[in-house]
Design an enzyme around this catalytic site. Structure first.
Site, PDB file in Angstrom:
ATOM      1  CG  HIS A  97      12.561 113.503   8.436  1.00 41.22           C
ATOM      2  ND1 HIS A  97      12.020 112.490   7.701  1.00 41.22           N
ATOM      3  CD2 HIS A  97      11.675 113.744   9.437  1.00 41.22           C
ATOM      4  CE1 HIS A  97      10.863 112.129   8.229  1.00 41.22           C
ATOM      5  NE2 HIS A  97      10.630 112.880   9.269  1.00 41.22           N
ATOM      6  CE1 TYR A 151      12.833 110.738  -3.471  1.00 36.54           C
ATOM      7  CE2 TYR A 151      13.757 110.556  -1.265  1.00 36.54           C
ATOM      8  CZ  TYR A 151      13.198 111.319  -2.275  1.00 36.54           C
ATOM      9  OH  TYR A 151      13.001 112.660  -2.089  1.00 36.54           O
ATOM     10  N   PRO A 196       9.856 115.994  -9.316  1.00 31.91           N
ATOM     11  CG  PRO A 196       7.810 115.186  -8.567  1.00 31.91           C
ATOM     12  CD  PRO A 196       8.532 115.558  -9.806  1.00 31.91           C
ATOM     13  CE  LYS A 224      17.795 119.875  -4.012  1.00 34.18           C
ATOM     14  NZ  LYS A 224      17.635 119.932  -2.581  1.00 34.18           N
ATOM     15  CE1 TYR A 263      15.828 114.001  -1.231  1.00 27.78           C
ATOM     16  CE2 TYR A 263      15.685 115.256   0.810  1.00 27.78           C
ATOM     17  CZ  TYR A 263      15.096 114.452  -0.145  1.00 27.78           C
ATOM     18  OH  TYR A 263      13.772 114.112  -0.028  1.00 27.78           O
TER      19      TYR A 263
HETATM   20  P1  FAD Z   1       3.175 127.994  -7.811  1.00 26.56           P
HETATM   21  O1  FAD Z   1       3.150 127.348  -6.490  1.00 26.56           O
HETATM   22  O2  FAD Z   1       2.673 127.254  -8.987  1.00 26.56           O
HETATM   23  O3  FAD Z   1       2.359 129.353  -7.651  1.00 26.56           O
HETATM   24  C1  FAD Z   1       1.960 130.120  -8.761  1.00 26.56           C
HETATM   25  C2  FAD Z   1       0.676 130.841  -8.401  1.00 26.56           C
HETATM   26  O4  FAD Z   1       0.317 131.687  -9.483  1.00 26.56           O
HETATM   27  C3  FAD Z   1      -0.495 129.882  -8.199  1.00 26.56           C
HETATM   28  O5  FAD Z   1      -1.124 130.168  -6.971  1.00 26.56           O
HETATM   29  C4  FAD Z   1      -1.402 130.155  -9.378  1.00 26.56           C
HETATM   30  O6  FAD Z   1      -2.771 129.967  -9.070  1.00 26.56           O
HETATM   31  C5  FAD Z   1      -1.075 131.605  -9.675  1.00 26.56           C
HETATM   32  N1  FAD Z   1      -1.354 131.987 -11.072  1.00 26.56           N
HETATM   33  C6  FAD Z   1      -1.164 131.278 -12.202  1.00 26.56           C
HETATM   34  N2  FAD Z   1      -1.513 131.993 -13.274  1.00 26.56           N
HETATM   35  C7  FAD Z   1      -1.931 133.186 -12.822  1.00 26.56           C
HETATM   36  C8  FAD Z   1      -2.429 134.364 -13.454  1.00 26.56           C
HETATM   37  N3  FAD Z   1      -2.570 134.422 -14.787  1.00 26.56           N
HETATM   38  N4  FAD Z   1      -2.769 135.407 -12.689  1.00 26.56           N
HETATM   39  C9  FAD Z   1      -2.633 135.358 -11.342  1.00 26.56           C
HETATM   40  N5  FAD Z   1      -2.172 134.274 -10.678  1.00 26.56           N
HETATM   41  C10 FAD Z   1      -1.834 133.217 -11.413  1.00 26.56           C
HETATM   42  N6  FAD Z   1       7.821 120.000  -5.643  1.00 26.56           N
HETATM   43  C11 FAD Z   1       8.444 119.240  -4.757  1.00 26.56           C
HETATM   44  O7  FAD Z   1       9.550 119.599  -4.332  1.00 26.56           O
HETATM   45  N7  FAD Z   1       7.864 118.070  -4.322  1.00 26.56           N
HETATM   46  C12 FAD Z   1       6.613 117.676  -4.757  1.00 26.56           C
HETATM   47  O8  FAD Z   1       6.086 116.656  -4.345  1.00 26.56           O
HETATM   48  C13 FAD Z   1       5.937 118.469  -5.694  1.00 26.56           C
HETATM   49  N8  FAD Z   1       4.695 118.113  -6.163  1.00 26.56           N
HETATM   50  C14 FAD Z   1       4.071 118.929  -7.081  1.00 26.56           C
HETATM   51  C15 FAD Z   1       2.800 118.597  -7.572  1.00 26.56           C
HETATM   52  C16 FAD Z   1       2.165 119.399  -8.520  1.00 26.56           C
HETATM   53  C17 FAD Z   1       0.788 119.041  -9.041  1.00 26.56           C
HETATM   54  C18 FAD Z   1       2.810 120.574  -8.990  1.00 26.56           C
HETATM   55  C19 FAD Z   1       2.146 121.453 -10.044  1.00 26.56           C
HETATM   56  C20 FAD Z   1       4.065 120.908  -8.478  1.00 26.56           C
HETATM   57  C21 FAD Z   1       4.707 120.098  -7.522  1.00 26.56           C
HETATM   58  N9  FAD Z   1       5.972 120.415  -6.995  1.00 26.56           N
HETATM   59  C22 FAD Z   1       6.591 119.635  -6.116  1.00 26.56           C
HETATM   60  C23 FAD Z   1       6.646 121.612  -7.349  1.00 26.56           C
HETATM   61  C24 FAD Z   1       6.412 122.724  -6.327  1.00 26.56           C
HETATM   62  O9  FAD Z   1       5.144 122.584  -5.766  1.00 26.56           O
HETATM   63  C25 FAD Z   1       6.592 124.011  -7.101  1.00 26.56           C
HETATM   64  O10 FAD Z   1       7.948 124.058  -7.532  1.00 26.56           O
HETATM   65  C26 FAD Z   1       6.246 125.259  -6.292  1.00 26.56           C
HETATM   66  O11 FAD Z   1       4.857 125.323  -6.103  1.00 26.56           O
HETATM   67  C27 FAD Z   1       6.734 126.506  -7.037  1.00 26.56           C
HETATM   68  O12 FAD Z   1       6.248 127.649  -6.421  1.00 26.56           O
HETATM   69  P2  FAD Z   1       5.876 128.923  -7.275  1.00 26.56           P
HETATM   70  O13 FAD Z   1       5.458 129.953  -6.267  1.00 26.56           O
HETATM   71  O14 FAD Z   1       6.964 129.229  -8.223  1.00 26.56           O
HETATM   72  O15 FAD Z   1       4.649 128.483  -8.192  1.00 26.56           O
HETATM   73  C1  PHB Z   2       6.603 114.828  -0.361  1.00 26.67           C
HETATM   74  O1  PHB Z   2       6.656 114.635   0.864  1.00 26.67           O
HETATM   75  O2  PHB Z   2       5.577 115.219  -0.915  1.00 26.67           O
HETATM   76  C2  PHB Z   2       7.800 114.578  -1.190  1.00 26.67           C
HETATM   77  C3  PHB Z   2       8.952 114.118  -0.592  1.00 26.67           C
HETATM   78  C4  PHB Z   2      10.079 113.884  -1.376  1.00 26.67           C
HETATM   79  C5  PHB Z   2      10.027 114.126  -2.731  1.00 26.67           C
HETATM   80  C6  PHB Z   2       8.869 114.603  -3.314  1.00 26.67           C
HETATM   81  C7  PHB Z   2       7.746 114.815  -2.551  1.00 26.67           C
HETATM   82  O3  PHB Z   2      11.123 113.910  -3.499  1.00 26.67           O
END
Ligand code: FAD
Ligand code: PHB
Length: 403
Positions: free
Chosen positions: A84, A213, A305, A309, A397
């Site tokens: 995009h 947005y 979100p 980021k 962004y």
């Molecule tokens: P995570 O993806 O959370 O991975 C952590 C992993 O550790 C998970 O698989 C979990 O099961 C595992 N875990 C937890 N505790 C334990 C334990 N005790 N022992 C072993 N394993 C464990 N970001 C965006 O940019 N746009 C979005 O739209 C967006 N939507 C989101 C929606 C939700 C519901 C959430 C929670 C987050 C969202 N985010 C979004 C943020 C983005 O998804 C996270 O920043 C990203 O997943 C971070 O990656 P990570 O690997 O640090 O953590």
């Molecule tokens: C998404 O596609 O899920 C999305 C896009 C932009 C955002 C957050 C989530 O700022």
């Protein structure tokens, strides 16, 4: 190379880097370390199907795309992901475009679901003989201040002690790694927002070509997409609202109202495949290290979100961490390890500010404050009218090269 069982029955094992969490941060770290010939074991609490189906982020910065290419996991992303070249900002029932390549020297973003990234990383790691263990329980971190920290856990009915040179806490905001650090060693920064996002995944062609947005008197709305046949949409809602209060009809009605513009455009509805409400918060813990334990991704920081980021920051953290660990194995030098937290936190705080700024500009806050509404509208008008202001949004962004 997988970890080995020192006593033959698997209850006592050693690896170079023990990684807690198979999200984007933990999985990417295991790949980057493997490229340097460094062993790791990834411990994941959930089962493989669950982590591969968890619908979350969708926007990849160029730096994230480049890293996926570097480790050889970018093939499906380039085939199925969507490049995009901008986003749309809607307010006062009028659309405005922010043109990324024109404002950032040619840079773009990639739309590719986080769960697809996770699927690709797991498949490639397992195919390369990597040790990723799902459905582990009772993960505990001990001796993080020593030269041989230990991860204890239960897997396949056995209690295992995994001795490590380093532990990477990549277990998200609710994980156990951060809790293993004495509170007195950490400074925490918080901001709660009085709203959450109701997100849906719908089996319908996207109604807009670009991520849109929207600021309205009824609150924020966001249109995004995953493929030519899958749309992802969000509504600002009360963070404590129950999803049961949002039957599909109400969701579509609210989306129609908030996304409406004066020109000829309409939103196409389709079957809702998934829906849920997520609260919104900003959070940072400093430092991102205690002894031989290093925190990365959501374990150390959360952003709302609105700036897209979260996943990109998680990946950026482990890129810095993998280099620091590799440098230690190559040279015995602690310099990279000592600098990890400060280096990662510079990017984290830039993303914190950008995410807070986007969130503050685009949402209605609980108290109906007409002064704040005028400030938001003025900021939106300035952002789309001034090339300097638009460039500031665009470069944040797509992801800043220097932070
Ligand atoms: P995570 O993806 O959370 O991975 C952590 C992993 O550790 C998970 O698989 C979990 O099961 C595992 N875990 C937890 N505790 C334990 C334990 N005790 N022992 C072993 N394993 C464990 N970001 C965006 O940019 N746009 C979005 O739209 C967006 N939507 C989101 C929606 C939700 C519901 C959430 C929670 C987050 C969202 N985010 C979004 C943020 C983005 O998804 C996270 O920043 C990203 O997943 C971070 O990656 P990570 O690997 O640090 O953590
Ligand atoms: C998404 O596609 O899920 C999305 C896009 C932009 C955002 C957050 C989530 O700022």
């Amino acid at each position: 190379m997988a970890a080995f069982a020192a006593d033959g029955n698997g209850s006592d094992m050693h690896t170079q880097v023990g990684i807690v969490g198979a999200g984007p941060a933990g999985l990417m770290l295991s790949h980057l370390l493997a490229r340097h010939g460094i062993d790791s074991v990834v411990l994941e609490a959930r089962d493989r199907d669950y982590v591969e189906a968890r619908v979350r982020a969708g926007v990849l910065e160029q730096g994230t795309v480049d890293l996926l290419d570097e480790i050889g996991s970018g093939e499906r992303m380039h085939r199925e992901g969507l490049v995009h070249e901008g986003i749309e900002l809607r307010f006062d029932r009028t659309p405005h475009r922010i043109d990324f390549p024109a404002l950032t020297g040619g840079r773009t973003i990639m739309l590719y679901g986080q769960q697809e990234v996770v699927k690709d990383l797991i498949a490639a790691r397992l195919a390369a003989g990597g040790d990723v263990r799902f459905e582990v329980s009772d993960v505990r971190l001990d001796k993080i201040d020593s030269a041989e920290p230990v991860l204890s856990f239960r897997h396949d009915g056995r209690d295992i002690d995994l001795r490590c040179d380093f532990i990477a806490g990549c277990d998200g905001f609710h994980g156990v790694s951060r809790e293993a650090i004495p509170r007195s060693e950490l400074t925490e920064y918080h901001r709660e927002y009085p709203f959450g996002w109701l997100g849906i995944l719908a089996a319908v062609a996207p109604s807009a070509d670009e991520v849109t947005y929207t600021y309205t008197d009824r609150g924020f709305a966001l249109m995004s997409l995953r493929s030519p046949t899958l749309s992802r949409l969000y509504l600002q809602v009360d963070p404590n609202d129950d999803i049961a209060n949002w039957p599909d009809r109400r969701i579509w009605d609210e989306l129609h109202t908030r996304l409406a513009i004066d020109s000829d455009w309409s939103l196409t509805e389709g079957p809702i495949l998934e829906k849920g409400i997520t609260a919104m918060r900003s959070f940072v813990v400093e430092p991102m290290r205690c002894g031989r334990l290093f925190l990365a991704g959501d374990a150390a920081h959360i952003v709302p979100p609105t700036g897209a980021k979260g996943m990109n920051l998680a990946i950026a953290d482990v890129a810095v961490l993998a280099d620091a660990i590799a440098h230690w194995y190559d040279s015995g030098s602690e310099t990279g390890l000592d600098e990890y937290s400060a280096t990662a936190l510079r990017r984290v705080w830039r993303a914190q500010h950008f995410s807070w700024w986007m969130t503050s500009m685009l949402h209605r806050f609980g108290d109906d404050d007409p002064y704040q509404r005028q400030l938001q509208l003025s900021q939106l008008r300035y952002t789309v009218a001034s090339p300097a202001a638009a460039a500031s949004l665009a470069e944040n962004y797509v992801g800043l090269l220097k932070v």
